[in-house]
Scaffold this active site. Structure first.
Site, PDB file in Angstrom:
ATOM      1  N   GLY A   1       0.834  -1.191   0.000  1.00  0.00           N
ATOM      2  CA  GLY A   1       0.000   0.000   0.000  1.00  0.00           C
ATOM      3  C   GLY A   1       0.870   1.243   0.000  1.00  0.00           C
ATOM      4  O   GLY A   1       2.071   1.197   0.277  1.00  0.00           O
ATOM      5  N   ALA A   2       0.254   2.361  -0.332  1.00  0.00           N
ATOM      6  CA  ALA A   2       0.951   3.646  -0.354  1.00  0.00           C
ATOM      7  C   ALA A   2       0.066   4.674   0.327  1.00  0.00           C
ATOM      8  O   ALA A   2      -1.139   4.723   0.088  1.00  0.00           O
ATOM      9  CB  ALA A   2       1.266   4.071  -1.789  1.00  0.00           C
ATOM     10  N   GLY A   3       0.654   5.471   1.204  1.00  0.00           N
ATOM     11  CA  GLY A   3      -0.115   6.471   1.925  1.00  0.00           C
ATOM     12  C   GLY A   3       0.648   7.765   2.049  1.00  0.00           C
ATOM     13  O   GLY A   3       1.702   7.962   1.432  1.00  0.00           O
TER      14      GLY A   3
ATOM     15  N   ASP B   1      -6.306   9.822  11.468  1.00  0.00           N
ATOM     16  CA  ASP B   1      -6.657   9.362  10.109  1.00  0.00           C
ATOM     17  C   ASP B   1      -7.387   8.023  10.198  1.00  0.00           C
ATOM     18  O   ASP B   1      -6.964   7.028   9.609  1.00  0.00           O
ATOM     19  CB  ASP B   1      -5.408   9.242   9.244  1.00  0.00           C
ATOM     20  CG  ASP B   1      -5.743   9.145   7.749  1.00  0.00           C
ATOM     21  OD1 ASP B   1      -6.912   9.433   7.392  1.00  0.00           O
ATOM     22  OD2 ASP B   1      -4.864   8.787   6.954  1.00  0.00           O
TER      23      ASP B   1
ATOM     24  N   PHE C   1       2.370   8.850   4.443  1.00  0.00           N
ATOM     25  CA  PHE C   1       3.647   8.756   5.137  1.00  0.00           C
ATOM     26  C   PHE C   1       4.678   7.948   4.368  1.00  0.00           C
ATOM     27  O   PHE C   1       5.835   7.909   4.749  1.00  0.00           O
ATOM     28  CB  PHE C   1       3.446   8.119   6.519  1.00  0.00           C
ATOM     29  CG  PHE C   1       2.635   8.962   7.448  1.00  0.00           C
ATOM     30  CD1 PHE C   1       3.175  10.100   8.020  1.00  0.00           C
ATOM     31  CD2 PHE C   1       1.329   8.621   7.761  1.00  0.00           C
ATOM     32  CE1 PHE C   1       2.435  10.878   8.881  1.00  0.00           C
ATOM     33  CE2 PHE C   1       0.582   9.397   8.624  1.00  0.00           C
ATOM     34  CZ  PHE C   1       1.128  10.534   9.183  1.00  0.00           C
ATOM     35  N   GLY C   2       4.279   7.252   3.307  1.00  0.00           N
ATOM     36  CA  GLY C   2       5.223   6.455   2.538  1.00  0.00           C
ATOM     37  C   GLY C   2       4.637   5.123   2.125  1.00  0.00           C
ATOM     38  O   GLY C   2       3.479   4.813   2.421  1.00  0.00           O
ATOM     39  N   ASN C   3       5.445   4.331   1.428  1.00  0.00           N
ATOM     40  CA  ASN C   3       5.007   3.019   0.953  1.00  0.00           C
ATOM     41  C   ASN C   3       5.199   1.952   2.021  1.00  0.00           C
ATOM     42  O   ASN C   3       6.075   2.055   2.872  1.00  0.00           O
ATOM     43  CB  ASN C   3       5.788   2.619  -0.302  1.00  0.00           C
ATOM     44  CG  ASN C   3       5.448   3.487  -1.498  1.00  0.00           C
ATOM     45  OD1 ASN C   3       4.420   4.167  -1.516  1.00  0.00           O
ATOM     46  ND2 ASN C   3       6.298   3.480  -2.498  1.00  0.00           N
TER      47      ASN C   3
END
Length: 648
Positions: free
Chosen positions: A310-312, A426, A314-316
């Site tokens: 996943g990617a968000g 979040d 804050f980073g992968n």
């Protein structure tokens, strides 16, 4: 000479019977009947070799297995889940598993279990998920599996199963996912009701038509090559010249490729060497394991894109496999130049490592160098709630309710049992993960700001996901526990509707503001219009209504009117909802309180234009006009319009 009278004999016989009865009663009372589920689980453990001690707390003298590792129980303390994936277990699977008649999930994938699959698995009428993939099972697939009428998800891939392809599996009515790939099955493949099935890697299987090629053998005629000498020397010379030229080109390409590979490897080694030096102030953090960058680089195949989970913001997040075979998730933080210094980062890591709860994602390690910050977590094999809401088979209603309660308990722990308390900021379906037993696990809280008891809020840059951000956080940058409560309310709506917040907003865009429309449907008792169609009729209407009420309480406009997470947990468990719902009607902002003509006419032209400008504001689209009406705060409409204009 002793004379025994009849009376004496009767007394002796009576005493003898009394003695025997007393002995029998003592034996009966002293030997408490054993739980048959305990006996079955102990038999399973005894048949397995457990090198890492994953099953060490399975106590054969216990009467309640619900506290054991790898075991999930129902509210009635019945064993419904057995999950021990990636534990390096070997040995055989005991036939005693057939005595666990309440099992719903069996997840033993990624081990080294061998022998035959026990036919007793067919005695589990409630089993929905069976995953024995990536083991060493051999022999036939037992025909008794077709008796699993509730089975929806079946994975037996990457074993050594042989024999004819089990046509009886096509008779399982609710089977929606089937993977039998990479075994040694033979014969034709019947038609399956499963939406997704995979039979690749079985060299001796074939389609049902034509049947004559299903014998399991391949007849190959020898390849014959004839060389004619009539082509002459000219053809031979031409062939030799072409061969030499082609060989030269191949050698040149290989040389260039080797040179490029060597340069790339040297550059990679240089980067690894630069990144492999741990920050001195971040070494030895309690129980957290310290990884080198080189180790994590190897474990994730060089942070390969194929391992991205996943990617968000804050980073992968990458899938990784440690040296002992344990699967992990590695979060590689981006923009570390904007992160806090070593002392602050160390403090946050220490606090996060102390947040241990079954519904929180446990931090197990880290890597901190001058150029990298990485966090290592356990791998969650079932992904996130967001992905499961979009996949097949759909999550059933009981599972959605269980996810809601589990996530609520995790947030309750962060808010009221951590010291200092932690605000997530979040909360959404993508950040609620599912372990091997589909237990909800709150993730990404490790990157939340820590809240000191001396503060009631934290003012910082707004972080979060559109559609989940509370209005006060969006407008002022001030977050609190009630910010998380709002996000949790949106999460409940996602569980009810099966849609992401943004998708839900688009669906209702023609019907007014999202939450206003939800409240209207609830008032009109049209809750079924909100429900995920994938649920069909398999839901409890009363429970859906109660969850919707909790969602509406959590998403009230003013933070002070939202419940605490401790109250949310109680309401989801059926305690105190009616009282809280009745009390909420005393807040004039909760239901529609349209702005009166007198109020609007008293506004200046500038104020009215400001109000009109908010028709396209995200907060206005979510709450509608009712968000502007509140007598409790005694604030003019102008100040509300200013708050809703977004962060300054």
């Amino acid at each position: 000479m002793v004379v025994v009278t009849k009376k004496t004999m009767k007394i002796q016989i009576h005493l003898l019977y009394s003695f025997l009865f007393l002995c029998f009663s003592t034996l009966t009372l002293s030997s408490e009947p054993r739980n048959p589920e305990v006996e079955a689980l102990i038999s399973i453990r005894n048949n397995l070799h457990d090198p890492h001690g994953a099953l060490n707390n399975w106590d054969e003298f216990s009467v309640d297995p619900c506290s054991w590792a790898m075991i999930t129980c129902s509210p009635d303390n019945l064993v419904i889940g057995l999950g021990a994936p990636s534990q390096s277990l070997s040995g055989g699977l005991s036939e005693s598993i057939g005595n666990l008649t309440n099992l719903r999930q069996v997840s033993l994938q990624n081990n080294n279990i061998s022998g035959k699959i026990p036919p007793e698995l067919g005695f589990l009428p409630k089993l929905q998920t069976l995953d024995l993939s990536n083991n060493r099972f051999s022999g036939d697939i037992p025909v008794s599996i077709d008796q699993l009428s509730s089975l929806q998800y079946l994975r037996l891939n990457n074993n050594s199963l042989s024999g004819p392809f089990p046509a009886s599996l096509s008779q399982i009515p609710h089977l929606s996912f089937l993977d039998l790939s990479y075994n040694n099955l033979s014969g034709p493949v019947p038609k399956f009701p499963a939406r997704t099935f995979n039979v690749a890697g079985n060299p001796l299987i074939c389609r049902s038509n034509p049947p004559e090629i299903c014998s399991g053998s391949i007849n190959a005629s020898p390849l014959s090559v004839s060389l004619s000498s009539s082509s002459g020397r000219r053809s031979n010379r031409l062939a030799i010249a072409l061969s030499v030229s082609l060989g030269s080109v191949v050698i040149l390409v290989l040389a260039l490729g080797s040179f490029c590979w060597y340069r790339k490897k040297q550059r990679r080694l240089l980067i690894l060497n630069l990144n492999d030096k741990q920050e001195e102030g971040l070494q030895g953090l309690g129980n957290l394991r310290s990884f080198t960058f080189r180790e994590l680089h190897v474990y994730t195949d060089g942070f390969s894109s194929k391992n991205i989970l996943g990617a968000g913001g804050f980073g992968n997040v990458y899938r990784g496999k440690l040296g002992d075979g344990t699967m992990v998730a590695v979060k590689r933080l981006k923009d570390i130049n904007g992160t806090s210094g070593d002392s602050q980062f160390r403090m946050e890591l220490e606090m996060i490592s102390l947040a241990v709860h079954k519904n929180l994602l446990r931090l197990i390690g880290y890597c901190a160098t001058s150029g990298e910050r990485l966090l290592v977590y356990p791998y969650m094999p079932n992904g996130s709630v967001a992905s499961k809401l979009k996949s097949k088979p759909a999550l059933d209603w009981n599972m959605r309710k269980r996810i809601a309660i589990g996530a609520a308990r995790g947030l309750l722990y962060l808010h009221e049992q951590c010291d200092p308390k932690i605000i997530h900021r979040d909360v959404k379906a993508a950040n609620i993960l599912l372990d091997e037993c589909f237990e909800a696990v709150v993730g990404d809280f490790g990157l939340a700001k820590l809240l000191n008891h001396a503060d009631s809020h934290v003012t910082t840059a707004v972080r979060g996901t559109v559609g989940h951000i509370a209005p006060e956080y969006l407008s002022t940058g001030q977050s609190s526990e009630k910010t998380d409560v709002f996000g949790f309310g949106i999460l409940l709506l996602e569980l009810i509707t099966g849609l992401r917040a943004l998708e839900f907003g688009k669906t209702v865009s023609q019907k007014g503001a999202m939450l206003e429309w939800v409240r209207k449907l609830h008032e009109e008792m049209k809750v079924e219009e909100l429900l995920d169609r994938e649920l069909g009729t398999n839901y409890d209407k009363i429970e859906v209504g109660e969850m919707l009420q909790v969602a509406l309480l959590c998403t009230q406009y003013l933070p002070a009117h939202r419940p605490k997470m401790s109250e949310v947990v109680l309401m989801l468990e059926g305690d105190g909802l009616a009282e809280r719902w009745a009390a909420s009607h005393n807040h004039s902002h909760f239901y529609h309180a349209n702005i009166s003509f007198k109020t609007i006419s008293s506004l200046s032209t500038t104020s009215v234009s400001r109000l009109d400008a908010h028709c396209n504001d995200p907060t206005y689209q979510m709450f509608g006009s009712s968000a502007f009406d509140d007598d409790d705060d005694h604030q003019p409409l102008d100040s509300f319009a200013m708050e809703l204009s977004g962060p300054r």
